[in-house]
Design a protein around this motif. Sequence first.
Motif, mmCIF file in Angstrom:
data_model
loop_
_atom_site.group_PDB
_atom_site.id
_atom_site.type_symbol
_atom_site.label_atom_id
_atom_site.label_comp_id
_atom_site.label_asym_id
_atom_site.label_seq_id
_atom_site.Cartn_x
_atom_site.Cartn_y
_atom_site.Cartn_z
ATOM 1 N N SER A 40 -17.243 -2.396 -58.439
ATOM 2 C CA SER A 40 -18.288 -1.940 -59.350
ATOM 3 C C SER A 40 -18.654 -0.488 -59.062
ATOM 4 N N LEU A 41 -18.829 -0.176 -57.783
ATOM 5 C CA LEU A 41 -19.140 1.198 -57.413
ATOM 6 C C LEU A 41 -18.004 2.138 -57.789
ATOM 7 N N MET A 42 -16.764 1.692 -57.587
ATOM 8 C CA MET A 42 -15.623 2.533 -57.924
ATOM 9 C C MET A 42 -15.593 2.849 -59.415
ATOM 10 N N ALA A 43 -15.849 1.839 -60.230
ATOM 11 C CA ALA A 43 -15.857 2.047 -61.679
ATOM 12 C C ALA A 43 -16.965 3.000 -62.085
ATOM 13 N N CYS A 44 -18.155 2.815 -61.535
ATOM 14 C CA CYS A 44 -19.288 3.646 -61.929
ATOM 15 C C CYS A 44 -19.163 5.073 -61.407
ATOM 16 N N VAL A 45 -18.724 5.223 -60.158
ATOM 17 C CA VAL A 45 -18.515 6.565 -59.619
ATOM 18 C C VAL A 45 -17.394 7.270 -60.376
ATOM 19 N N GLY A 46 -16.358 6.496 -60.725
ATOM 20 C CA GLY A 46 -15.281 7.082 -61.516
ATOM 21 C C GLY A 46 -15.780 7.580 -62.857
ATOM 22 N N GLN A 47 -16.624 6.797 -63.510
ATOM 23 C CA GLN A 47 -17.187 7.223 -64.787
ATOM 24 C C GLN A 47 -18.068 8.454 -64.604
ATOM 25 N N SER A 48 -18.810 8.507 -63.504
ATOM 26 C CA SER A 48 -19.646 9.682 -63.239
ATOM 27 C C SER A 48 -18.789 10.929 -63.062
ATOM 28 N N GLY A 49 -17.686 10.796 -62.324
ATOM 29 C CA GLY A 49 -16.774 11.925 -62.160
ATOM 30 C C GLY A 49 -16.175 12.370 -63.475
ATOM 31 N N SER A 50 -15.899 11.397 -64.357
ATOM 32 C CA SER A 50 -15.301 11.729 -65.645
ATOM 33 C C SER A 50 -16.267 12.485 -66.544
ATOM 34 N N ALA A 51 -17.554 12.452 -66.219
ATOM 35 C CA ALA A 51 -18.544 13.200 -66.991
ATOM 36 C C ALA A 51 -18.921 14.516 -66.309
ATOM 37 N N LEU A 52 -19.020 14.497 -64.977
ATOM 38 C CA LEU A 52 -19.492 15.674 -64.254
ATOM 39 C C LEU A 52 -18.519 16.846 -64.348
ATOM 40 N N PHE A 53 -17.238 16.611 -64.094
ATOM 41 C CA PHE A 53 -16.294 17.724 -64.038
ATOM 42 C C PHE A 53 -16.000 18.347 -65.403
ATOM 43 N N PRO A 54 -15.904 17.561 -66.493
ATOM 44 C CA PRO A 54 -15.812 18.211 -67.801
ATOM 45 C C PRO A 54 -17.036 19.068 -68.113
ATOM 46 N N PHE A 55 -18.213 18.641 -67.647
ATOM 47 C CA PHE A 55 -19.415 19.456 -67.824
ATOM 48 C C PHE A 55 -19.291 20.771 -67.068
ATOM 49 N N VAL A 56 -18.777 20.704 -65.843
ATOM 50 C CA VAL A 56 -18.584 21.924 -65.051
ATOM 51 C C VAL A 56 -17.618 22.866 -65.760
ATOM 52 N N VAL A 57 -16.544 22.316 -66.326
ATOM 53 C CA VAL A 57 -15.587 23.154 -67.064
ATOM 54 C C VAL A 57 -16.278 23.838 -68.237
ATOM 55 N N GLY A 58 -17.074 23.089 -68.988
ATOM 56 C CA GLY A 58 -17.780 23.678 -70.118
ATOM 57 C C GLY A 58 -18.760 24.750 -69.702
ATOM 58 N N LEU A 59 -19.438 24.522 -68.585
ATOM 59 C CA LEU A 59 -20.390 25.497 -68.061
ATOM 60 C C LEU A 59 -19.680 26.794 -67.694
ATOM 61 N N LEU A 60 -18.561 26.676 -66.994
ATOM 62 C CA LEU A 60 -17.794 27.858 -66.591
ATOM 63 C C LEU A 60 -17.135 28.523 -67.802
ATOM 64 N N ALA A 61 -16.667 27.699 -68.738
ATOM 65 C CA ALA A 61 -15.992 28.253 -69.915
ATOM 66 C C ALA A 61 -16.937 29.094 -70.756
ATOM 67 N N ASP A 62 -18.213 28.749 -70.761
ATOM 68 C CA ASP A 62 -19.178 29.514 -71.542
ATOM 69 C C ASP A 62 -19.353 30.927 -70.989
ATOM 70 N N VAL A 63 -19.053 31.103 -69.703
ATOM 71 C CA VAL A 63 -19.197 32.411 -69.061
ATOM 72 C C VAL A 63 -17.862 33.135 -68.964
ATOM 73 N N TYR A 64 -16.820 32.423 -68.529
ATOM 74 C CA TYR A 64 -15.534 33.056 -68.244
ATOM 75 C C TYR A 64 -14.449 32.763 -69.270
ATOM 76 N N GLY A 65 -14.719 31.870 -70.220
ATOM 77 C CA GLY A 65 -13.705 31.499 -71.189
ATOM 78 C C GLY A 65 -13.014 30.199 -70.805
#
Length: 457
Positions: free
Chosen positions: A378-403
Motif C-alpha cells: 500500500s505504501l509503495m503504491a501511494c508513494v509511487g503515485q506521489s512521485g508520479s505527481a511531484l517530479f512532473p510538477f518540478v519539470v513544469g516549474l523549471l520549464a517555466d523559467v528555463y524552457g
Amino acid sequence: MSSPHDEAERPLLGGHPDDNLSQADPAQATANTHQKYRALARIVGCCAAAAASGWHDGCIGALIPYLQLYYGNVSDEKVSLVFIGSFTGYTLASLLNVTLSTRLGLGRVLILGAAIQGAASAIIALRPPFLAIAACYAIAGFGLALQDAQFNTYIARLPSAATKLGIVHAIYGVGALSSPIVATLLMQAKVAPPLFYLTNLAWCVLSLTALLTGFGSSGGNGNASNTQFQSTVAKNENDEIASLRTVVSPRAVWAPLLFIGLYTGAETGEAAWIVSFLMRERGGGAMSGYASAAFYSGLTSSRVLLLPLTALLTEKRAVAFYALIALFMQIVIWSSPSFPVDFVAAAVAGFVMGPVYPVTVALVTKATPHGYHPGALSLMACVGQSGSALFPFVVGLLADVYGIRVLQPVLVTLFVVMSVLWQLVPSPNVGLDRDSPYIKPASVDEGVDSVIVDSSI
C-alpha cells in the motif's frame, strides 16, 4: 455470523481445497462454484480499475498544450498545479490507506477510490476555472492512490503473482496508451479539453460496476490478514503508527519504496511532458501528441513480452539492465535534434521501463513475510503515485523559467539516482530477520499458500 472462510472475509480466495467434494453435496459444490466466479470477477474488477487509472494518467500529457490554450495561454508553472494537486491527493491517501483498508476492507476501499475518481472527472467535464481542475486532480489523486494500493496488494498475494501483476500493469498501460491517442484526435476535432474527462467518467463507471460485481456490498473485507498484521505490531502503541513504522524499517521495504518513488516520477514525467518537448524543441507539431501513446505502448507491451527475459536475468539484474537502457534513451533524446529519432527513443524508453514496477512489487513480496504485504504494498503504491505527481510538477516549474529543454536533464538525473539506489535493494533470498517479534507466519485465513487458484485466471 459468517464462517471464518466466508467469501467476504477472504478476499484472496480463488478456490478451495473442498472444490473436489462429491456430487453428494450439491449445496457445497454450488457455493464453491460461486466462489470461483466471484474470485474471477474480483480480478476483472482490479483490471478495470487499473485500466481506468491508466486512462487518467495517460491523457494529461497530450492535453497540456490544449489546456494552456483553452484557458488563455496558461504558463507551464500554472499548468503544473495539476501535478501538485495529484501529489496532495496521493500523499493524503498514503497516510490514510492502511487505516481505511483495515477498517473498511480491501474491496470497499477499491470501490470508494473508483467513486472518488469518477466524481472528480465529472466536475472537470463541467468546464470549471483552471484552478478548480487542479483541485479536482487532488480529489482524483486520492481515489487513484486508494485503488492502486488495493489492487496491487490483492494481485500480489495471489499465486503466480509476478505474471498476474505483469498482466494487470499491462492493462494499466493499455489505458495509458489509448487515452492520449483519443485525446489528440478529439483536440484536433476542436473538442473543448475539459470535455475529454467525460471519457474518464465513463471508465470510472465501468470499473465501479466491475468492482461491485466482484466485491459486492461487503467489499470483500480484507481484514483477515490486516487484523493479524495489526495485532502483531501494536504493543501498547497506536496500531496505525506501529504498523507504518514497522513496515518501512527494513531495507527490503524502504529501498524499493524510494526507488519506486523515483521510477514513477521518471515514467510520468516523460509521458506528461514529452509531447510539449517535441512540439517546442523538435518542431513535431500535432504528431507530437502521439509520442505519449508511443511511450505507453512500449510500456504496455513489455510487461508481457519481457516476462521471459526478466525471469532469465532474475529481478535484481533485470531492473538494473532496464534502467540502464532507459537512461541511454534519455541521453539520445537530449542530444539528438531529430524528431523521428526522439519519437522512437521515447517508445524504447517506455518499453524497457514497463516491467520495472510489477517486478519491484513481486520482489518485495518475495523478500518480506505475508504480514508485511498490506502495509508495504500500500505504501509503495501511494508513494509511487506521489512521485508520479511531484517530479512532473518540478519539470513544469523549471520549464517555466528555463524552457521545456530541462526535461531530459531531470530525467537523466532521476535514472542515475535510481540505478544507484537499486543496488541497495536486497535480493529476495535476503528478506527480513525472521526472528523479528513482528513477523508471524501466514495462517490459513491469509489465503495465500493454502488457497488453490486457477492458474489460467
